[in-house]
Design a protein around this motif. Structure first.
Motif, mmCIF file in Angstrom:
data_model
loop_
_atom_site.group_PDB
_atom_site.id
_atom_site.type_symbol
_atom_site.label_atom_id
_atom_site.label_comp_id
_atom_site.label_asym_id
_atom_site.label_seq_id
_atom_site.Cartn_x
_atom_site.Cartn_y
_atom_site.Cartn_z
ATOM 1 N N ASP A 1 41.112 -41.855 -16.554
ATOM 2 C CA ASP A 1 41.416 -43.040 -15.529
ATOM 3 C C ASP A 1 42.325 -44.074 -16.339
ATOM 4 O O ASP A 1 41.584 -44.867 -17.138
ATOM 5 N N VAL A 2 43.363 -44.479 -15.890
ATOM 6 C CA VAL A 2 43.917 -45.375 -16.451
ATOM 7 C C VAL A 2 43.976 -46.730 -15.623
ATOM 8 O O VAL A 2 44.623 -46.763 -14.493
ATOM 9 N N PRO A 3 43.067 -47.626 -15.920
ATOM 10 C CA PRO A 3 43.183 -48.935 -15.049
ATOM 11 C C PRO A 3 44.408 -49.693 -15.208
ATOM 12 O O PRO A 3 45.140 -49.510 -16.274
ATOM 13 N N GLU A 4 44.429 -50.475 -14.218
ATOM 14 C CA GLU A 4 45.679 -51.377 -14.263
ATOM 15 C C GLU A 4 45.401 -52.219 -15.452
ATOM 16 O O GLU A 4 46.829 -52.681 -15.768
ATOM 17 N N ARG A 5 44.536 -52.490 -16.026
ATOM 18 C CA ARG A 5 44.592 -53.473 -17.263
ATOM 19 C C ARG A 5 45.377 -52.860 -18.324
ATOM 20 O O ARG A 5 46.045 -53.427 -19.033
ATOM 21 N N ALA A 6 44.896 -51.554 -18.453
ATOM 22 C CA ALA A 6 45.477 -50.840 -19.465
ATOM 23 C C ALA A 6 47.186 -50.707 -19.416
ATOM 24 O O ALA A 6 47.807 -50.859 -20.593
ATOM 25 N N ARG A 7 47.372 -50.494 -18.284
ATOM 26 C CA ARG A 7 48.964 -50.597 -18.119
ATOM 27 C C ARG A 7 49.739 -51.890 -18.474
ATOM 28 O O ARG A 7 50.819 -51.810 -18.987
ATOM 29 N N ARG A 8 48.994 -52.867 -17.820
ATOM 30 C CA ARG A 8 49.548 -54.400 -18.296
ATOM 31 C C ARG A 8 49.634 -54.440 -19.932
ATOM 32 O O ARG A 8 50.699 -55.065 -20.436
ATOM 33 N N LEU A 9 48.527 -54.088 -20.394
ATOM 34 C CA LEU A 9 48.553 -54.306 -21.919
ATOM 35 C C LEU A 9 49.343 -53.339 -22.813
ATOM 36 O O LEU A 9 50.242 -53.899 -23.754
ATOM 37 N N ALA A 10 49.562 -52.245 -22.217
ATOM 38 C CA ALA A 10 50.764 -51.396 -22.801
ATOM 39 C C ALA A 10 52.175 -51.865 -22.642
ATOM 40 O O ALA A 10 52.987 -51.900 -23.638
ATOM 41 N N ASP A 11 52.506 -52.395 -21.309
ATOM 42 C CA ASP A 11 53.615 -52.855 -21.325
ATOM 43 C C ASP A 11 54.145 -54.102 -21.995
ATOM 44 O O ASP A 11 55.050 -54.238 -22.659
ATOM 45 N N ALA A 12 53.091 -54.845 -22.391
ATOM 46 C CA ALA A 12 53.117 -55.977 -23.355
ATOM 47 C C ALA A 12 53.154 -55.717 -24.578
ATOM 48 O O ALA A 12 53.944 -56.301 -25.405
ATOM 49 N N PHE A 13 52.490 -54.817 -25.203
ATOM 50 C CA PHE A 13 52.323 -54.696 -26.601
ATOM 51 C C PHE A 13 52.604 -53.234 -27.170
ATOM 52 O O PHE A 13 52.411 -53.275 -28.514
ATOM 53 N N TRP A 14 52.934 -52.335 -26.338
ATOM 54 C CA TRP A 14 53.509 -51.074 -27.134
ATOM 55 C C TRP A 14 54.669 -50.906 -27.122
ATOM 56 O O TRP A 14 55.502 -51.207 -26.122
ATOM 57 N N PRO A 15 55.307 -50.274 -28.046
ATOM 58 C CA PRO A 15 54.772 -49.805 -29.090
ATOM 59 C C PRO A 15 54.213 -51.100 -29.935
ATOM 60 O O PRO A 15 55.059 -51.983 -29.805
ATOM 61 N N GLY A 16 52.978 -50.846 -30.611
ATOM 62 C CA GLY A 16 52.639 -52.108 -31.376
ATOM 63 C C GLY A 16 51.344 -51.757 -31.949
ATOM 64 O O GLY A 16 50.577 -50.931 -31.454
ATOM 65 N N PRO A 17 50.541 -52.835 -32.454
ATOM 66 C CA PRO A 17 49.263 -52.678 -32.881
ATOM 67 C C PRO A 17 48.023 -53.058 -32.134
ATOM 68 O O PRO A 17 47.112 -53.803 -32.529
ATOM 69 N N LEU A 18 47.936 -52.266 -30.918
ATOM 70 C CA LEU A 18 46.840 -52.259 -29.984
ATOM 71 C C LEU A 18 46.431 -51.000 -29.648
ATOM 72 O O LEU A 18 47.247 -50.099 -29.430
ATOM 73 N N THR A 19 45.081 -50.943 -29.762
ATOM 74 C CA THR A 19 44.494 -49.668 -29.409
ATOM 75 C C THR A 19 43.576 -49.849 -28.246
ATOM 76 O O THR A 19 42.643 -50.976 -28.200
#
Length: 212
Positions: free
Chosen positions: A73-91
């Motif tokens: 389940d990919v929550p909307e929070r995850a997509r927002r953080l991925a858009d902002a910080f990926w690729p990058g040092p966020l897991t």
């Protein structure tokens, strides 16, 4: 910008397909990478590092579009953080998808995922087409390596190939944030601060020892 020659890339892919673990540069630290979906491959990581098998591994993805394949389940929070910080040092810690064996997650029903910001890591991931588990390429309890030379000095002949991507740009492990709870929670501080996460999410991120 470091790049791989065609023979280097092919050797890396051949070893990964054979279930081996290789040294892989990322922007954070060098990782000990193996096929995350094959238990015998992740077993090589645990054996080489001397790492307890109940310690979850981080899955490295080539792109945020891979999330839906390996997360339940990919929550909307995850997509927002991925858009902002990926690729990058966020897991991101999320609910484990059925394709991910529990041998890669320490037996847990959660999975940690990130997209590394390093040209060699991304080249290998795109060419391989599957997620790679890649904890730091050092013996368990040792200092995380930030150069190829560090990996070779620590792991020696246990690793058949260590790709050279130069010194890591950040030299600090990725930030881990748990998105499986009602409120986001910082699991491990790293290259991205809680303040930066909160700015994107528009809500508080609980500290690492926080409780709800």
């Amino acid at each position: 910008m470091p790049v791989l020659s065609p023979p280097e890339l092919e050797r890396a892919l051949s070893l990964l397909r054979a279930g081996e673990a290789i040294g892989l540069p990322t922007e954070t630290v060098y990782g000990l990478a193996a096929d995350a979906l094959r238990p015998e491959a992740t077993a090589r990581i645990f054996a080489i590092k001397g790492r307890p098998t109940n310690h979850p591994l981080i899955l490295h993805l080539a792109d945020a579009s891979w999330l839906d394949d390996y997360v339940a389940d990919v929550p909307e929070r995850a997509r927002r953080l991925a858009d902002a910080f990926w690729p990058g040092p966020l897991t991101l810690l999320l609910k484990r998808g059925e394709r991910v064996p529990t041998t890669a997650t320490g037996g847990l029903d959660t999975v940690a995922v990130r997209v590394p910001n390093h040209p060699i890591a991304l080249e290998v991931l795109r060419a391989y087409g599957r997620p790679l588990a890649a904890p730091s390429a050092n013996r368990f309890g040792s200092v995380s390596p930030t150069t190829r030379e560090h990996v070779v000095a620590d792991l020696g002949s246990d690793v058949p190939l260590v790709l050279d991507g130069g010194a890591c740009a950040i030299g600090l492990e990725s930030t881990i944030v748990d998105l499986t709870r009602e409120s986001p929670r910082l699991v491990r501080p790293g290259g991205i601060s809680a303040i930066e996460l909160e700015r994107v999410l528009g809500e508080a991120v609980l500290p690492a020892d926080g409780t709800e």
